[in-house]
Design a protein around this motif. Sequence first.
Motif, PDB file in Angstrom:
ATOM      1  N   PRO A   1       0.804  -1.233   0.000  1.00  0.00           N
ATOM      2  CA  PRO A   1       0.000   0.000   0.000  1.00  0.00           C
ATOM      3  C   PRO A   1       0.830   1.273   0.000  1.00  0.00           C
ATOM      4  CG  PRO A   1       0.041  -0.958   2.191  1.00  0.00           C
ATOM      5  CD  PRO A   1       0.791  -1.904   1.301  1.00  0.00           C
ATOM      6  N   VAL A   2       2.148   1.177   0.185  1.00  0.00           N
ATOM      7  CA  VAL A   2       2.995   2.367   0.251  1.00  0.00           C
ATOM      8  C   VAL A   2       4.084   2.283  -0.823  1.00  0.00           C
ATOM      9  CG1 VAL A   2       2.583   2.749   2.692  1.00  0.00           C
ATOM     10  CG2 VAL A   2       4.471   1.299   2.008  1.00  0.00           C
ATOM     11  N   MET A   3       4.465   3.454  -1.355  1.00  0.00           N
ATOM     12  CA  MET A   3       5.533   3.570  -2.349  1.00  0.00           C
ATOM     13  C   MET A   3       5.330   2.558  -3.486  1.00  0.00           C
ATOM     14  SD  MET A   3       8.862   4.147   0.104  1.00  0.00           S
ATOM     15  CE  MET A   3       9.958   4.142  -1.312  1.00  0.00           C
ATOM     16  N   ASN A   4       4.099   2.461  -3.943  1.00  0.00           N
ATOM     17  CA  ASN A   4       3.774   1.471  -4.964  1.00  0.00           C
ATOM     18  C   ASN A   4       2.687   2.009  -5.883  1.00  0.00           C
ATOM     19  OD1 ASN A   4       3.921  -1.032  -6.269  1.00  0.00           O
ATOM     20  ND2 ASN A   4       2.356  -1.919  -4.945  1.00  0.00           N
ATOM     21  N   PRO A   5       2.928   3.140  -6.579  1.00  0.00           N
ATOM     22  CA  PRO A   5       1.858   3.756  -7.368  1.00  0.00           C
ATOM     23  C   PRO A   5       1.399   2.917  -8.548  1.00  0.00           C
ATOM     24  CG  PRO A   5       3.964   4.816  -7.820  1.00  0.00           C
ATOM     25  CD  PRO A   5       4.190   3.888  -6.664  1.00  0.00           C
ATOM     26  N   ARG A   6       2.247   2.031  -9.048  1.00  0.00           N
ATOM     27  CA  ARG A   6       1.869   1.228 -10.225  1.00  0.00           C
ATOM     28  C   ARG A   6       1.428  -0.182  -9.846  1.00  0.00           C
ATOM     29  NH1 ARG A   6       6.422   4.207 -12.017  1.00  0.00           N
ATOM     30  NH2 ARG A   6       5.898   5.641 -13.716  1.00  0.00           N
ATOM     31  N   GLY A   7       1.480  -0.532  -8.582  1.00  0.00           N
ATOM     32  CA  GLY A   7       1.015  -1.838  -8.141  1.00  0.00           C
ATOM     33  C   GLY A   7       1.919  -2.989  -8.494  1.00  0.00           C
ATOM     34  N   THR A   8       3.183  -2.720  -8.787  1.00  0.00           N
ATOM     35  CA  THR A   8       4.100  -3.781  -9.198  1.00  0.00           C
ATOM     36  C   THR A   8       4.842  -4.416  -8.028  1.00  0.00           C
ATOM     37  OG1 THR A   8       5.840  -2.123  -9.559  1.00  0.00           O
ATOM     38  CG2 THR A   8       4.447  -2.700 -11.441  1.00  0.00           C
ATOM     39  N   LYS A   9       4.862  -3.762  -6.888  1.00  0.00           N
ATOM     40  CA  LYS A   9       5.631  -4.249  -5.738  1.00  0.00           C
ATOM     41  C   LYS A   9       4.703  -4.948  -4.762  1.00  0.00           C
ATOM     42  CE  LYS A   9       7.214  -1.281  -2.797  1.00  0.00           C
ATOM     43  NZ  LYS A   9       7.999  -0.208  -2.153  1.00  0.00           N
ATOM     44  N   GLY A  10       5.059  -6.161  -4.386  1.00  0.00           N
ATOM     45  CA  GLY A  10       4.246  -6.912  -3.445  1.00  0.00           C
ATOM     46  C   GLY A  10       4.475  -6.462  -2.010  1.00  0.00           C
ATOM     47  N   LEU A  11       3.572  -6.845  -1.147  1.00  0.00           N
ATOM     48  CA  LEU A  11       3.684  -6.520   0.268  1.00  0.00           C
ATOM     49  C   LEU A  11       4.941  -7.172   0.839  1.00  0.00           C
ATOM     50  CD1 LEU A  11       2.001  -5.117   2.582  1.00  0.00           C
ATOM     51  CD2 LEU A  11       1.257  -7.432   3.174  1.00  0.00           C
TER      52      LEU A  11
END
Length: 770
Positions: free
Chosen positions: A568-578
């Motif tokens: 939910p943070v530092m992930n504007p494109r949704g490419t980084k998993g939790l």
Amino acid sequence: MNAELTREARSAEAGPSSEDSLRSLVDWELLHRGGYDPEAQVFAPDAGDPVFGFSECKARSCDQVARTTLGLCGRCHELWKKSGPGGDFALFCETAPGPLRHRRTSVLCAVCRTPGHERPVQGHGLCAACWTAMAKRGQSPEEYVHGDEEFPPAKPRPSFGTCGVATCTRFAWRAGPALCQQHYGRWRSEGRPSGRAMQAWCAEQASIDRDSRVVVLSGLGEGARLEVLYSLQRAAELGRRARPTAVQGAVNILRAHRVASVLGLPMAKMRTGSSSMRFLGFAVDQITLALATSDNEAAKDDWDLRVFGQLRGFLRFSAISQSWLKETAKSWAAERIETAHSPKATQEVLRVLRVLSESLRRHRPDRGDDPRDLSRTDIAAFANDLAHIEARGDIAHNTRRGWLTDLDRFLREARAMGLSRPGGPMHGLAETVLHFGELPDVSQEEHGKALPQVVMDQLLGPAALGALEEAFGTDQRAMVELEAQVGRRTGELCALRLECLAFEEVPDEAGELRVAPVLVHDMPKVGIVGYHLPIDEETAETVRAQQARVLARYPGADQSGLALFPSPVMNPRGTKGLSVSTFDAHFRSWVDSLPELRGEDREPYDRSSINVYSFRHSFAQRHADAGVPIEVLAELMGHSRLTSTRVYYRVTEKRKRKAVDMLAALQVDHRGQRSRPVVEKLLNSEAARDAIGQVAVPFGICTEPTNVKAHGQVCPFRHQCLGCSYFRSDPSFLPELRSYLNSAPCRQGTAPGGSARARTMGTQRRDPFC
């Protein structure tokens, strides 16, 4: 001239400079798409950019950038607060007055605007000189520009040039100093600096024309500008949020300190906490990483794993004070990195070595600096230190055993690498240290950390999952449900991609092909890419629901790059998993917040032993109880060795009883008759007696108490079991019995080894199986 040629030759021998290296790494096409203008040296991103974008103030008459959670600029937010509680926010946005602000573009005089004559407007559309002349003539602005019966049209006056502030694009409004009107006012109010002070003052000033929508890079040196551009590129690639105001503030700091590189900033002496300082810290990290090489990194005492192509993290050797141990650890770690071992396992071994180093410093008179003086006593002292740390409550019992195992494996692997040979860092280390002994096997009670089914039911009940969703969101609930169903490693679960659900054709019981779902994921710990885990339809539905939520959250995004559980943070494109740490922390908080859990006998269950990995152990135990063979279970778990799989589950009492009951009715004695003619189910005492009152012998078991107690070492009739009254066998030994039946000793009518022993003992036993 010769000196210059010599310097150029040395530069060529030294290789490319940092500027050349960065210039080759900058993706100019990406920056151009993002809004960079190399001629104006201005970075102007779109408002909708997921990394650098911004939103304008919601007040209709205001065009400033929003800075508050309400979506208002600072001025409008103050006006909204003054309007009092209970106001209509929508009505305020429609009727709020517009800000009194300077124009963002410099407007030129109606007369002095041709090339070489540019002067800014002072009033009535005219520059200061034209306005004064118009007033003296008593003309209107139109009469002054076009002329009248008394005066001809006005002529343009020479320009004073552009403003002396590097970031300002306005034209100077007067001579001496050549500043625009706004910067001229600041210059006067700040004491009218001159000379070198004037140059420093101009370098420190921010732009007036440019607002928080753009970043002005003019006035920076070539190296610093390349570093800022490369940092912007990395922010875009990593999805790190960076607002133009923060970047512009970082640029202003670089100008104020007049440094040629971001690496030259005195970061330790500067005040931290601002968004501009955070961006500078990010820039320093990325530039250092870009210019680093594996050889240079290996020479340090703390290694950044990203230099070696791994994920974020460090391998820290600085706390190991013994030079031989530190060099051994570095050589060992370098080989593990090259062979793609898990960094987490390597970090754990280094943690053990740091504790060993501290133990040697405390117990050895020479602080353990000479490996030739070490002995098994030093390893025993280290083991005692670990026992003390465990007793103190700082580590668990299994952790202590694991650390001793890690140290033993480290020493054996280092020796196999040749590090104990002459010239190696471990040369002279005694064999009793290199091989300090095998550890006893872990008891069966320590195997398996699966949760009882009654506890699993409580954790996965609607009330518990509802509390999880309310506290941390729907994604966290879906992660817990999916982990309970598939039993993946935590890192594998967090790294799942959106397109992880696939389907394969498999034959059913009737031989017909049917479509079955599989979960596609990677297992980096064992080097497996694209593993297909068979799952049921319920699990597939959990994945589908999460996919729908992610697609709704990131409409129009490239699905191949989306994570199934985006951070939910530092992930504007949704490419980084939790991240694993975030999921573990949320899981821990959720379990601790639940009401008291109950065990199988309704006793309070210790929730401190429950973690995410408990679901993986429960997955293994569930399949083992269902009779899944261990080699199949190892494949499902992603284990390369069966010994790893055995640790994940225990053989339950139910399975033990089932095995004993199955073979009890089939056991035969030395005459070939059933030892228990009618057995439906053994009593508990009989099952326990069968489990502990026997020892393995050729072709079966022995029940003679003395021989059982001595583990089969005191039988006077060794290798003559088939004629002994204490002998038992069952169908599981049929292959061996059939082979023995066809052997020469059996055809001769004697048991194996019976001829010489029987004559010596004065007896000859006939084998009833022959």
